[in-house]
Design a protein around this motif. Structure first.
Motif, short mmCIF file in Angstrom:
data_model
loop_
_atom_site.label_atom_id
_atom_site.label_comp_id
_atom_site.label_asym_id
_atom_site.label_seq_id
_atom_site.Cartn_x
_atom_site.Cartn_y
_atom_site.Cartn_z
N ILE A 1 21.51 90.54 101.11
CA ILE A 1 20.29 89.78 101.41
C ILE A 1 20.64 88.37 101.85
O ILE A 1 20.11 87.87 102.85
N ALA A 2 21.55 87.72 101.13
CA ALA A 2 21.96 86.36 101.48
C ALA A 2 22.59 86.32 102.87
O ALA A 2 22.31 85.41 103.67
N ASP A 3 23.42 87.30 103.19
CA ASP A 3 24.05 87.36 104.52
C ASP A 3 23.00 87.52 105.62
O ASP A 3 23.08 86.86 106.66
N GLU A 4 22.03 88.40 105.40
CA GLU A 4 20.98 88.62 106.41
C GLU A 4 20.13 87.37 106.59
O GLU A 4 19.77 87.01 107.71
N LEU A 5 19.78 86.69 105.49
CA LEU A 5 19.01 85.45 105.60
C LEU A 5 19.80 84.37 106.34
O LEU A 5 19.24 83.62 107.14
N ALA A 6 21.09 84.30 106.11
CA ALA A 6 21.93 83.32 106.80
C ALA A 6 21.97 83.60 108.30
O ALA A 6 21.98 82.68 109.11
N ARG A 7 21.96 84.87 108.67
CA ARG A 7 21.97 85.23 110.08
C ARG A 7 20.68 84.81 110.78
O ARG A 7 20.66 84.60 112.00
N LEU A 8 19.57 84.69 110.03
CA LEU A 8 18.29 84.28 110.62
C LEU A 8 18.25 82.80 110.93
O LEU A 8 17.39 82.34 111.67
N GLY A 9 19.17 82.03 110.35
CA GLY A 9 19.21 80.59 110.61
C GLY A 9 18.44 79.84 109.56
O GLY A 9 17.88 80.40 108.61
N PRO A 10 18.39 78.51 109.72
CA PRO A 10 17.71 77.70 108.71
C PRO A 10 16.21 77.99 108.67
O PRO A 10 15.58 78.30 109.68
N LYS A 11 15.65 77.87 107.49
CA LYS A 11 14.22 78.09 107.28
C LYS A 11 13.46 76.89 107.83
O LYS A 11 13.78 75.74 107.51
N PRO A 12 12.43 77.12 108.68
CA PRO A 12 11.68 75.99 109.24
C PRO A 12 10.87 75.27 108.16
O PRO A 12 10.41 75.89 107.20
N VAL A 13 10.74 73.96 108.32
CA VAL A 13 9.97 73.15 107.38
C VAL A 13 8.50 73.20 107.79
O VAL A 13 8.16 72.97 108.95
N THR A 14 7.62 73.51 106.84
CA THR A 14 6.19 73.52 107.11
C THR A 14 5.56 72.23 106.64
O THR A 14 6.19 71.45 105.90
N ASP A 15 4.33 71.95 107.04
CA ASP A 15 3.64 70.73 106.64
C ASP A 15 3.53 70.62 105.13
O ASP A 15 3.66 69.54 104.57
N SER A 16 3.25 71.72 104.45
CA SER A 16 3.09 71.66 102.98
C SER A 16 4.41 71.36 102.29
O SER A 16 4.42 70.79 101.21
#
Length: 108
Positions: free
Chosen positions: A90-105
């Motif tokens: 799971i960690a490897d797959e999430l890393a492949r997606l790139g950084p998580k975008p920052v939302t307004d909240s």
């Protein structure tokens, strides 16, 4: 009643999860094909050819209606429908997606 609900869900999910729905169909004691076959076919056009995934309903018995599982039916030994993913995968797959975008909240 739970078996009847699961039986209905296998029909509902069969277009999205055809292989899993077939496994569930088998575990509910059915022996026929629920969803038919998916087939790759090549289509020739005047300027090119292309491959398309098509559906062959000839072997299908599934209908958009719930059919009751008979009371007292002996069911085969169940098997897991899905494989549990290891936390490392799971960690490897999430890393492949790139950084998580920052939302307004999150920025407040």
């Amino acid at each position: 009643m739970a078996i009847q609900a699961i039986n209905g869900l296998k029909i509902l999910w069969s277009p999205v999860l055809p292989f899993t729905s077939q496994q569930l169909h088998d575990m509910l004691g059915e022996s026929d094909s629920l969803f038919g076959r998916q087939v790759l076919e090549t289509y020739e056009e005047s300027s090119r050819s292309h491959v398309a995934l098509t559906y062959d309903p000839a072997a299908s018995i599934g209908r958009w209606e719930r059919v009751d599982i008979p009371s007292g039916r002996q069911l085969p030994q169940p098997i897991p429908l899905f494989k549990k993913l290891d936390a490392e995968i799971i960690a490897d797959e999430l890393a492949r997606l790139g950084p998580k975008p920052v939302t307004d909240s999150q920025s407040e």
